[in-house]
Design an enzyme around this catalytic site. Structure first.
Site: not given
Ligand code: ACO
Length: 326
Positions: A112, A253, A283
């Site tokens: 990520c 994020h 996500n």
């Protein structure tokens, strides 16, 4: 020489999976997912789409937005945890599709945090004078590595891609001010897909044991995410002598709304400065920050001179921050 973002683009697959769809697949509820994660729906790639297909769509949009010809791209840097195949790199596949023959092309893996890592590498190549125009792409199909019977992970992820054209400029008007990247591999088991690598090649046994699916220690990851995202945000501010009040836009994020709220509260960032789109996409790993940035840009929310703070956290464990003057 400073690295400046001169064009952005993104692409998400058409198919939407809502929390109500997930209610029919696993023992969960819309209410649980909304309150525990902030997610409402996410996109999922069709069976014939791979990471490069999404990446190509996003890259074409970024090139158009930047008004840059493919032949002017000197390097393609692609961040993904879900490449088309082990090798060749997805960057090479995208390069051919875009007709950018001869330019350097490679993938980077930082889960990520992939976008921040890629931006940091891009910044260094431009600052050194090695390359002037770079295409930075992120693309993820994490839904391919999800056990759709595991309610603790299958609700979390969505697919998508983003791209940006980054160019060197001598002007101090705008551009990437700083990047900071970090990792701690002693927590590698917090988020991983073990099957399919050289330690555990694909076999009947690995598939029976579901090793090709993502495993995550959600709770432990959550705590580390809050701690490290806060720390690297502070690092970016103090390195440049800025205070939190200097920030015009905070793009964290998008892993969990509770992580975003906890980090923002610790930093003291005003709610109206935080960009959140987790409800639409879930996500999307390395894609989440540049996808958000593309939305902000296209939505006309940014003004020249705005200071943007971006922070990410992900498997590795990895984390990092970037400060950009628009
Ligand atoms: N629906 C209903 N109940 C659920 C669900 C669900 N989808 N998932 C878990 N539960 C249950 C659990 O079984 C547990 O039940 P129990 O108390 O009876 O045992 C209860 O809810 C609480 O479970 P927790 O795991 O403690 O829930 P938590 O509040 O921590 O939320 C979550 C889980 C959403 C995964 C959270 O921990 C999280 O967001 N972690 C961080 C993930 C992250 O940041 N990842 C970033 C990197 S990803 C990458 O790099 C690719």
């Amino acid at each position: 020489m400073r690295a400046k973002i001169i064009g952005t683009g993104s692409y998400v697959p058409e198919k939407v999976i809502t929390n109500y769809d997930l209610e029919k697949m696993v023992d969960t509820t819309d209410e649980w997912i909304r309150t525990r994660t902030g997610m409402v729906e996410r996109r999922i790639a069709s069976n014939n789409e791979a990471a490069s297909d999404l990446a190509i769509m996003a890259a074409k949009r970024a090139l158009k937005d930047a008004d840059v010809k493919a032949k002017d791209i000197e390097m393609i840097l692609l961040a993904t945890a879900t490449p088309d195949m082990l090798f060749p790199s997805t960057a090479c596949i995208v390069q051919t599709a875009l007709g950018i023959k001869g330019a350097a092309a490679f993938d980077i893996s930082a889960a990520c945090t992939g976008f921040i890592y890629a931006l940091s590498i891009t910044e260094e190549y431009i600052k050194s004078g090695k390359y002037k125009t770079i295409l930075l792409i992120t693309t993820e199909l994490l839904t391919r590595y999800i056990d759709w019977t595991d309610r603790s992970t299958c609700i979390l992820f969505g697919d998508g891609a983003s791209a940006m054209v980054i160019q060197g400029t001598n002007s101090r008007d705008g551009g990437v001010i700083s990047t900071h990247i970090h990792a701690d591999g002693s927590y590698a088991d917090f988020i991983s897909v073990q099957g399919g690598g050289s330690r555990c090649v694909v076999s009947h046994e690995s598939v029976d044991k579901k090793l090709h699916f993502m495993k995550m220690k959600g709770n432990e990851t959550f705590k580390m995410a809050v701690k490290m995202m806060t720390a690297t945000a502070r690092e970016a501010l103090s390195y440049n002598g800025f205070s939190v009040d200097d920030i015009n836009l905070f793009i964290p994020h998008q892993a969990n709304i509770r992580i975003i709220n906890a980090v923002s509260k610790k930093l003291g960032i005003a709610p109206e400065k935080i960009y959140i789109n987790i409800e639409k996409y879930g996500n999307t790993s390395a894609v989440s920050i540049p996808l958000a940035l593309d939305e902000v840009v296209k939505g006309g929310r940014l003004s020249k001179g705005d200071l943007i703070l971006m922070v990410a956290f992900g498997g590795g464990l990895t984390w990092g921050s970037a400060l950009v003057r628009w």
